[in-house]
Motif scaffolding. Structure first.
Motif, PDB file in Angstrom:
ATOM      1  N   MET A 250      -4.379   2.819  10.675  1.00 38.21           N
ATOM      2  CA  MET A 250      -3.723   1.686   9.606  1.00 38.21           C
ATOM      3  C   MET A 250      -2.985   3.097   8.813  1.00 38.21           C
ATOM      4  O   MET A 250      -2.253   2.709   8.623  1.00 38.21           O
ATOM      5  N   ASN A 251      -4.354   4.243   8.432  1.00 43.26           N
ATOM      6  CA  ASN A 251      -3.545   5.062   7.926  1.00 43.26           C
ATOM      7  C   ASN A 251      -2.576   5.732   8.792  1.00 43.26           C
ATOM      8  O   ASN A 251      -1.797   5.962   8.036  1.00 43.26           O
ATOM      9  N   ILE A 252      -2.755   6.191   9.425  1.00 49.70           N
ATOM     10  CA  ILE A 252      -1.496   6.794   9.800  1.00 49.70           C
ATOM     11  C   ILE A 252       0.073   6.103  10.359  1.00 49.70           C
ATOM     12  O   ILE A 252       0.805   6.462   9.592  1.00 49.70           O
ATOM     13  N   ILE A 253      -0.175   4.356  10.215  1.00 47.66           N
ATOM     14  CA  ILE A 253       0.620   3.901   9.970  1.00 47.66           C
ATOM     15  C   ILE A 253       1.491   3.921   8.596  1.00 47.66           C
ATOM     16  O   ILE A 253       2.954   4.400   8.627  1.00 47.66           O
ATOM     17  N   PHE A 254       0.583   4.202   7.973  1.00 43.51           N
ATOM     18  CA  PHE A 254       0.722   4.280   6.437  1.00 43.51           C
ATOM     19  C   PHE A 254       1.932   5.244   5.959  1.00 43.51           C
ATOM     20  O   PHE A 254       2.709   5.383   5.628  1.00 43.51           O
ATOM     21  N   SER A 255       1.753   6.537   7.040  1.00 40.09           N
ATOM     22  CA  SER A 255       1.959   7.559   6.592  1.00 40.09           C
ATOM     23  C   SER A 255       3.064   7.567   6.952  1.00 40.09           C
ATOM     24  O   SER A 255       3.881   8.257   6.802  1.00 40.09           O
ATOM     25  N   LEU A 256       3.479   7.330   8.628  1.00 43.88           N
ATOM     26  CA  LEU A 256       4.755   7.004   9.256  1.00 43.88           C
ATOM     27  C   LEU A 256       5.712   6.249   8.341  1.00 43.88           C
ATOM     28  O   LEU A 256       6.707   6.415   8.056  1.00 43.88           O
ATOM     29  N   GLU A 257       5.498   4.969   7.698  1.00 45.93           N
ATOM     30  CA  GLU A 257       5.884   4.611   7.091  1.00 45.93           C
ATOM     31  C   GLU A 257       6.450   5.172   5.599  1.00 45.93           C
ATOM     32  O   GLU A 257       8.258   4.160   5.499  1.00 45.93           O
TER      33      GLU A 257
ATOM     34  N   SER B  56       1.905  12.518  15.894  1.00 49.50           N
ATOM     35  CA  SER B  56       1.044  11.438  15.093  1.00 49.50           C
ATOM     36  C   SER B  56       1.038  10.447  15.604  1.00 49.50           C
ATOM     37  O   SER B  56      -0.301   9.541  15.359  1.00 49.50           O
ATOM     38  N   ALA B  57       1.975   9.699  15.934  1.00 48.78           N
ATOM     39  CA  ALA B  57       1.860   8.031  16.722  1.00 48.78           C
ATOM     40  C   ALA B  57       1.292   8.782  18.191  1.00 48.78           C
ATOM     41  O   ALA B  57       0.506   7.388  18.307  1.00 48.78           O
ATOM     42  N   SER B  58       0.994   9.268  18.631  1.00 57.80           N
ATOM     43  CA  SER B  58       0.583   9.054  19.590  1.00 57.80           C
ATOM     44  C   SER B  58      -1.292   9.300  19.530  1.00 57.80           C
ATOM     45  O   SER B  58      -2.366   9.067  20.053  1.00 57.80           O
ATOM     46  N   LYS B  59      -1.527   9.969  17.908  1.00 56.23           N
ATOM     47  CA  LYS B  59      -3.024  10.026  17.239  1.00 56.23           C
ATOM     48  C   LYS B  59      -3.414   7.961  17.241  1.00 56.23           C
ATOM     49  O   LYS B  59      -4.211   7.441  17.285  1.00 56.23           O
TER      50      LYS B  59
ATOM     51  N   THR C 170       0.736  -1.291   0.140  1.00 50.69           N
ATOM     52  CA  THR C 170      -0.024   0.141  -0.439  1.00 50.69           C
ATOM     53  C   THR C 170       0.843   1.099  -0.015  1.00 50.69           C
ATOM     54  O   THR C 170       0.774   1.803  -1.021  1.00 50.69           O
ATOM     55  N   VAL C 171       1.875   1.426   0.779  1.00 49.47           N
ATOM     56  CA  VAL C 171       2.573   2.019   0.899  1.00 49.47           C
ATOM     57  C   VAL C 171       3.012   2.508  -0.201  1.00 49.47           C
ATOM     58  O   VAL C 171       3.634   3.402  -0.915  1.00 49.47           O
ATOM     59  N   LYS C 172       4.170   1.664  -0.692  1.00 48.12           N
ATOM     60  CA  LYS C 172       4.850   1.063  -2.368  1.00 48.12           C
ATOM     61  C   LYS C 172       3.619   2.402  -3.371  1.00 48.12           C
ATOM     62  O   LYS C 172       4.378   2.864  -3.703  1.00 48.12           O
ATOM     63  N   THR C 173       2.654   2.063  -3.110  1.00 54.16           N
ATOM     64  CA  THR C 173       1.713   2.671  -4.088  1.00 54.16           C
ATOM     65  C   THR C 173       1.677   3.759  -3.820  1.00 54.16           C
ATOM     66  O   THR C 173       1.859   4.886  -4.942  1.00 54.16           O
TER      67      THR C 173
END
Length: 511
Positions: A266-273, A119-122, A26-29
């Motif tokens: 999960m979207n927050i994790i994707f943003s961090l990744e 961001s991670a605190s969310k 997902t993040v690659k895309t």
């Protein structure tokens, strides 16, 4: 941003390289689909995030991301009403553990990366669901301790199996039965414990035929004295299946109730990744944080083309504060195109939050439009000549260009009769700078060089060339005018004195 600019500056290749640092598809895309942002406050935010991720990477800590494609698929199953299997529930549990670990990780590194920590605190914690899954599922199956009824059912199953086995082994070990038995073992056939009997003796055994071998030489028989126990066993097994299904359904339901929150998490994790992937690529190319503006001012100090690796020659250039146009001159194959691509590429990289290979004293501007005319536009299908292709592209550039545009044109005016080409090129350059666009153009036409020297809106630069070795040095020399070196190159290549003399005659005659 026009697709042409993305392709001709090789920005797509940069995004491919960045995507290699992503864990999730997902993040690659998302990286491949990244669009440059022209809002300076957003770009500065991106740059800040990249800087914080780099600060963490420099500590050599491992950031606890995990690939999340499987979780996406499991979430889709839940939305469709499916009940997850034990292995799938453990995968969800591992994802929930990753959320918790990421939140703890960025909290621990809040001083190094305050923006990322916010961001991670969310990230929402699902500790209760995680622990319930881990208590209920062990070794990819529902744990007996998950339910008192399940434990009781499984104890009954074990007792019935033990009792049946005892009776069957007693039959097998009976000397009078040995000639009738095909294999001296207990065999489970369709959930019923049986003894393999020679087919010729099937009518002499008190029991029920459950199934036969493929060749028909063996029958698998349930003995009469185990029938009642087998029925009780099957009932206990059915009860076990029902209880297990209910436990799995309850666990799946607990996830379903939090599904939307989990998706947001999960979207927050994707943003961090994604941020970390940009930081890792920035680290690979030795990228630095530079000064950013939106006025069109460009000052690159020892900048390198990121795709050339060790072969890249540092480039220093300044433009856009007073003069808005730069004309680069010099021989063919001298590196003029590389200069244009480097400026365009580093600008685009900055606009998605990637640090660039240049000194920290450098300045990069963000633009609404990056307009490019680089390469051969010959189109045989549409009967367009190279010149026609360039003119068609320049028409589109002239239609779009404004004071928020960066224009990169390679060999402007080439492809037609030199005098006409130079005149058209001069008029186009004048039009572009009159709109306050920032323009970088390369040429080896003398008329364009003369124009750039005289017009106060322009500065010139030349590509260095070693006349002794005939090798381009790929160095940009600001405020200089380069020669095309055509005669010198021809002489070094032993074209012939007679040809050179006649060429000199024709040149002086034309002048």
């Amino acid at each position: 941003m026009k697709k042409q600019a993305i392709e001709q500056t090789q920005f797509n290749e940069i995004k491919e390289l960045i995507s290699n640092y992503a864990i999730s598809n997902t993040v690659k895309t998302r990286i491949i689909e990244l669009e440059p942002i022209s809002k300076i406050e957003v770009v500065r935010k991106y740059q800040k995030e990249t800087g914080e991720a780099l600060a963490i990477l420099e500590t050599k800590q491992s950031i606890p991301f995990m690939a999340s494609e499987q979780i996406d698929r499991l979430f889709e199953k839940i939305e469709k009403g499916y009940v997850l299997e034990p292995k799938e529930l453990l995968e969800v549990s591992e994802f929930l553990r990753t959320i918790r670990k990421l939140k703890e990780f960025f909290h621990k590194n809040a001083e190094l990366a305050p923006t990322l920590a916010v961001s991670a605190s969310k990230l929402q914690s699902f500790r209760s669901i995680e622990e319930t899954i881990n208590i209920s599922i062990k070794h990819n199956q529902v744990n007996s301790e998950a339910s008192r009824d399940l434990k009781k059912a499984r104890q009954s199953i074990q007792k019935y199996k033990s009792d049946i086995n005892d009776r069957l082994h007693k039959f097998i070990n009976n000397a009078g039965n040995k000639s009738k038995i095909q294999e001296f073992m207990v065999v489970d056939r369709d959930g019923t414990l049986t003894v393999p009997i020679k087919s010729s003796f099937k009518h002499s055994i008190k029991g029920r035929i459950v199934s036969e071998s493929g060749k028909g030489s063996t029958v698998y028989m349930e003995l009469d004295n185990t029938r009642e126990l087998n029925q009780k066993l099957q009932m206990a097994q059915a009860e076990e299946m029902s209880i297990v299904y209910q436990i799995l359904a309850n666990l799946t339901e607990s996830i379903a109730t939090e599904l939307e929150t989990m998706k947001k998490t999960m979207n927050i994790i994707f943003s961090l990744e994604l941020i970390v992937a940009k930081a890792k690529y920035s680290e690979e190319i030795n990228g630095k944080k530079v000064n950013i503006n939106d006025t069109g001012y460009i000052r690159l100090v020892k900048a390198k083309h990121p795709l050339l690796g060790e072969a890249a020659v540092p480039l220093s250039i300044e433009l856009g504060e007073t003069e808005r146009g730069l004309v680069i001159t010099g021989s063919n194959s001298g590196g003029k195109t590389v200069v244009l691509k480097t400026v365009g590429l580093l600008t685009l990289m900055t606009m998605i939050g990637v640090f660039i290979p240049a000194e920290t004293t450098s300045h990069i501007s963000v633009f609404d439009h990056i307009l490019v005319d680089i390469g051969d536009y010959q189109d045989f299908d549409n009967a367009l000549s190279t010149f026609s292709g360039h003119i068609n592209n320049m028409r589109e550039i002239l239609t779009t260009a404004d004071d928020r545009s960066l224009v990169l044109v390679d060999e402007i005016g080439s492809g037609t009769e030199p005098t006409e080409g130079a005149a058209l090129a001069t008029a186009m350059l004048e039009s572009l700078v009159n709109r306050d666009a920032v323009v970088l153009a390369s040429t080896h036409y003398g008329e364009i060089k003369d124009f750039a020297v005289k017009d106060t809106n322009f500065i010139t630069a030349a590509m260095a060339f070693d006349k002794e070795t005939l090798n381009p040095l790929y160095q940009l020399l600001m405020n200089e005018v380069g020669a095309s070196n055509g005669f010198w190159l021809a002489k070094k290549m032993n074209i012939g004195e007679e040809i050179l003399e006649r060429a000199s005659y024709h040149l002086s005659k034309n002048n």
